[in-house]
Design a protein around this motif. Sequence first.
Motif, PDB file in Angstrom:
ATOM      1  N   GLU A 148      31.018  41.161  38.714  1.00  0.00           N
ATOM      2  CA  GLU A 148      31.338  40.527  39.994  1.00  0.00           C
ATOM      3  C   GLU A 148      32.635  41.100  40.568  1.00  0.00           C
ATOM      4  O   GLU A 148      32.712  41.442  41.745  1.00  0.00           O
ATOM      5  N   GLN A 149      33.643  41.234  39.712  1.00  0.00           N
ATOM      6  CA  GLN A 149      34.931  41.742  40.182  1.00  0.00           C
ATOM      7  C   GLN A 149      34.843  43.201  40.628  1.00  0.00           C
ATOM      8  O   GLN A 149      35.474  43.593  41.603  1.00  0.00           O
ATOM      9  N   LEU A 150      34.057  44.000  39.917  1.00  0.00           N
ATOM     10  CA  LEU A 150      33.942  45.419  40.257  1.00  0.00           C
ATOM     11  C   LEU A 150      32.829  45.689  41.264  1.00  0.00           C
ATOM     12  O   LEU A 150      32.621  46.834  41.652  1.00  0.00           O
ATOM     13  N   ASP A 151      32.116  44.628  41.639  1.00  0.00           N
ATOM     14  CA  ASP A 151      31.011  44.738  42.575  1.00  0.00           C
ATOM     15  C   ASP A 151      30.012  45.797  42.082  1.00  0.00           C
ATOM     16  O   ASP A 151      29.640  46.719  42.803  1.00  0.00           O
ATOM     17  N   ALA A 152      29.622  45.646  40.801  1.00  0.00           N
ATOM     18  CA  ALA A 152      28.675  46.576  40.188  1.00  0.00           C
ATOM     19  C   ALA A 152      27.572  45.765  39.516  1.00  0.00           C
ATOM     20  O   ALA A 152      27.743  44.591  39.222  1.00  0.00           O
ATOM     21  N   ALA A 153      26.462  46.409  39.268  1.00  0.00           N
ATOM     22  CA  ALA A 153      25.340  45.743  38.607  1.00  0.00           C
ATOM     23  C   ALA A 153      25.711  45.427  37.160  1.00  0.00           C
ATOM     24  O   ALA A 153      26.417  46.196  36.503  1.00  0.00           O
TER      25      ALA A 153
ATOM     26  N   ARG B 207      47.925  34.063  47.638  1.00  0.00           N
ATOM     27  CA  ARG B 207      47.648  35.343  46.979  1.00  0.00           C
ATOM     28  C   ARG B 207      46.160  35.568  46.732  1.00  0.00           C
ATOM     29  O   ARG B 207      45.751  36.682  46.409  1.00  0.00           O
ATOM     30  N   PHE B 208      45.369  34.502  46.810  1.00  0.00           N
ATOM     31  CA  PHE B 208      43.935  34.636  46.565  1.00  0.00           C
ATOM     32  C   PHE B 208      43.316  35.545  47.621  1.00  0.00           C
ATOM     33  O   PHE B 208      43.558  35.389  48.803  1.00  0.00           O
ATOM     34  N   ASP B 209      42.501  36.502  47.147  1.00  0.00           N
ATOM     35  CA  ASP B 209      41.829  37.441  48.033  1.00  0.00           C
ATOM     36  C   ASP B 209      40.332  37.407  47.719  1.00  0.00           C
ATOM     37  O   ASP B 209      39.890  37.926  46.694  1.00  0.00           O
ATOM     38  N   ALA B 210      39.574  36.751  48.589  1.00  0.00           N
ATOM     39  CA  ALA B 210      38.131  36.597  48.373  1.00  0.00           C
ATOM     40  C   ALA B 210      37.421  37.951  48.312  1.00  0.00           C
ATOM     41  O   ALA B 210      36.352  38.055  47.715  1.00  0.00           O
ATOM     42  N   ALA B 211      38.021  38.981  48.870  1.00  0.00           N
ATOM     43  CA  ALA B 211      37.398  40.308  48.835  1.00  0.00           C
ATOM     44  C   ALA B 211      37.424  40.899  47.418  1.00  0.00           C
ATOM     45  O   ALA B 211      36.618  41.757  47.090  1.00  0.00           O
TER      46      ALA B 211
END
Length: 194
Positions: free
Chosen positions: A164-169, A71-75
């Motif tokens: 990190e999770q939201l890929d935001a600053a 289930r792990f999704d590196a993306a």
Amino acid sequence: MASPPVRTSSRDSVDALLTACAGGDPASFTPVYDALAPVAYGASLGVLRDPDHAAEVTQEVMVEVWQTAARFDAARGSARTWVATLARRRAVDRVRSEQARRDRDQRDTDLRTGESARDVVVEDVERSLEGSAVRRCIEGLTPTQREAVVVAYYGGLTYREVAEQLDAALPTVKSRIRDGLIRLRDCLGVAHRV
């Protein structure tokens, strides 16, 4: 010439190892366990504050990681973030379970000693109304604020993990959470303390 050993300290190598162990090979899980068990223990200990309970939760989480590695999704985030989230959730469940047990024991004690029991129905109704108000106010946030607040508080993540999770600053995430909490406070009518 032999290939260099895999370093499990870098994010990409831990992610790759976790993805590789999804096939069920026990040997591939050893470096994953070595790299991620301390993450699970630290996250558990941060919630539980009890080393024994944190160790139990860590073992449960690592079994879950082994069973659900596919289930792990590196993306969507790093292996460390995924495991820390699993550990926090399981630790919070443990706290809730312990609190429910204590509440049951207290009710039983109150009934046995003849003390008047709390009005459980009124408390349940009040809790339900408060939950409805919170859900209504969360829906009033902007989509980016809502996402940041929900990920941070219901997921139990730090600002850095949310970013990190939201890929935001990081500063952007901090602003979204701060602004979202201010709007929630105003919506819920909570008095602002100076």
